[in-house]
Design an enzyme around this catalytic site. Structure first.
Site, mmCIF file in Angstrom:
data_model
loop_
_atom_site.group_PDB
_atom_site.id
_atom_site.type_symbol
_atom_site.label_atom_id
_atom_site.label_comp_id
_atom_site.label_asym_id
_atom_site.label_seq_id
_atom_site.Cartn_x
_atom_site.Cartn_y
_atom_site.Cartn_z
ATOM 1 N N ASP A 130 -22.994 18.438 -44.650
ATOM 2 C CA ASP A 130 -22.175 18.816 -43.559
ATOM 3 C C ASP A 130 -21.971 20.523 -43.431
ATOM 4 O OD1 ASP A 130 -19.675 17.135 -41.826
ATOM 5 O OD2 ASP A 130 -19.605 19.319 -41.965
ATOM 6 N N ILE A 131 -22.104 20.904 -42.201
ATOM 7 C CA ILE A 131 -22.087 22.506 -42.015
ATOM 8 C C ILE A 131 -20.614 22.805 -42.373
ATOM 9 C CG2 ILE A 131 -21.131 22.501 -39.418
ATOM 10 C CD1 ILE A 131 -23.421 24.582 -38.839
ATOM 11 N N GLY A 168 -10.482 10.762 -35.006
ATOM 12 C CA GLY A 168 -10.652 11.973 -35.249
ATOM 13 C C GLY A 168 -12.385 12.211 -35.075
ATOM 14 N N GLN A 169 -12.850 11.341 -34.366
ATOM 15 C CA GLN A 169 -14.324 11.496 -34.224
ATOM 16 C C GLN A 169 -14.797 12.684 -33.199
ATOM 17 O OE1 GLN A 169 -16.348 8.304 -32.356
ATOM 18 N NE2 GLN A 169 -18.437 8.964 -32.720
ATOM 19 N N ASN A 212 -15.450 8.127 -38.634
ATOM 20 C CA ASN A 212 -14.402 7.971 -37.533
ATOM 21 C C ASN A 212 -14.800 7.611 -36.385
ATOM 22 O OD1 ASN A 212 -12.817 9.836 -39.555
ATOM 23 N ND2 ASN A 212 -14.095 11.589 -39.009
ATOM 24 N N HIS A 259 -22.233 8.167 -37.253
ATOM 25 C CA HIS A 259 -22.492 8.742 -38.561
ATOM 26 C C HIS A 259 -21.358 8.277 -39.537
ATOM 27 C CE1 HIS A 259 -19.949 11.348 -36.289
ATOM 28 N NE2 HIS A 259 -19.292 11.735 -37.682
ATOM 29 N N LEU A 260 -21.761 8.458 -40.876
ATOM 30 C CA LEU A 260 -20.944 8.312 -42.015
ATOM 31 C C LEU A 260 -20.822 9.556 -42.644
ATOM 32 C CD1 LEU A 260 -21.728 7.619 -45.039
ATOM 33 C CD2 LEU A 260 -22.083 5.125 -44.001
ATOM 34 N N HIS A 261 -19.344 9.545 -43.175
ATOM 35 C CA HIS A 261 -19.392 10.832 -44.212
ATOM 36 C C HIS A 261 -19.263 10.358 -45.652
ATOM 37 C CE1 HIS A 261 -17.526 13.743 -41.152
ATOM 38 N NE2 HIS A 261 -17.480 12.698 -40.487
HETATM 39 P P1 5GP Z 1 -16.747 13.677 -37.036
HETATM 40 O O1 5GP Z 1 -15.463 14.433 -36.789
HETATM 41 O O2 5GP Z 1 -17.146 13.184 -35.736
HETATM 42 O O3 5GP Z 1 -16.719 12.324 -37.924
HETATM 43 O O4 5GP Z 1 -17.653 14.678 -37.648
HETATM 44 C C1 5GP Z 1 -18.603 15.465 -37.344
HETATM 45 C C2 5GP Z 1 -19.122 16.277 -38.413
HETATM 46 O O5 5GP Z 1 -20.349 16.899 -38.016
HETATM 47 C C3 5GP Z 1 -18.157 17.485 -39.035
HETATM 48 O O6 5GP Z 1 -17.770 17.131 -40.126
HETATM 49 C C4 5GP Z 1 -18.991 18.788 -38.754
HETATM 50 O O7 5GP Z 1 -18.758 19.732 -39.661
HETATM 51 C C5 5GP Z 1 -20.400 18.147 -38.822
HETATM 52 N N1 5GP Z 1 -21.261 18.966 -37.847
HETATM 53 C C6 5GP Z 1 -21.163 19.068 -36.720
HETATM 54 N N2 5GP Z 1 -22.023 19.921 -36.263
HETATM 55 C C7 5GP Z 1 -23.052 20.216 -37.225
HETATM 56 C C8 5GP Z 1 -24.257 20.790 -37.397
HETATM 57 O O8 5GP Z 1 -24.667 21.266 -36.576
HETATM 58 N N3 5GP Z 1 -24.844 20.844 -38.468
HETATM 59 C C9 5GP Z 1 -24.137 19.936 -39.623
HETATM 60 N N4 5GP Z 1 -24.965 20.084 -40.712
HETATM 61 N N5 5GP Z 1 -22.940 19.484 -39.355
HETATM 62 C C10 5GP Z 1 -22.386 19.429 -38.327
#
Ligand code: 5GP
Ligand code: ZN
Length: 116
Positions: free
Chosen positions: A32-33, A95-96, A89, A102-104
């Protein structure tokens, strides 16, 4: 099936770079970035599916493979014994932020409950 303006489709297609840790025919996993824990990996489908609530019965195997990938990556990162959390999410209240399935995988520190 890719969507032109989707950041995770671009990562899956390697049009924008990521620090990938796993890839197969259906899945990519990368760092994650904006990490929220010492280990924070995002596991995505290669196909553009917007969100968990759009999953169909035919996607059951894909969902299972995403969970198995997270489990394996957790072991590779040495957090199997200390523990970890996987999170999906869905939509606004979930909080998406990125509307591509995707999953974290989060670990390397103690998680709080209930989550914020
Ligand atoms: P969400 O809130 O949709 O579940 O999470 C999206 C996740 O994607 C966030 O944790 C965010 O930091 C990550 N993310 C968004 N854009 C990028 C990107 O360009 N590269 C990477 N590696 N992660 C990203
Ligand atoms: Zn996408």
């Amino acid at each position: 099936m890719q969507k032109d303006d989707c950041i995770f489709c671009k990562i899956a297609a390697k049009k924008i770079p990521s620090k990938a840790v796993y890839e197969d025919d259906e899945i990519v996993a990368f760092e994650d970035i904006n990490p929220q824990a010492p280990v924070h990996i995002v596991v995505i489908s290669k196909n553009h599916i917007e969100k968990l609530s759009d999953l169909a019965e035919k996607d059951s195997q894909l969902a299972g493979r995403m969970v198995m990938a997270a489990k394996n990556i957790a072991k590779e990162n040495g957090i199997q014994e200390s523990g970890y959390r996987i999170v999906m999410n869905c939509n606004k209240d979930g909080g998406q932020a990125v509307f591509h399935l995707h999953l974290h995988l989060l670990g390397g520190r103690a998680m709080k409950w209930p989550p914020g």
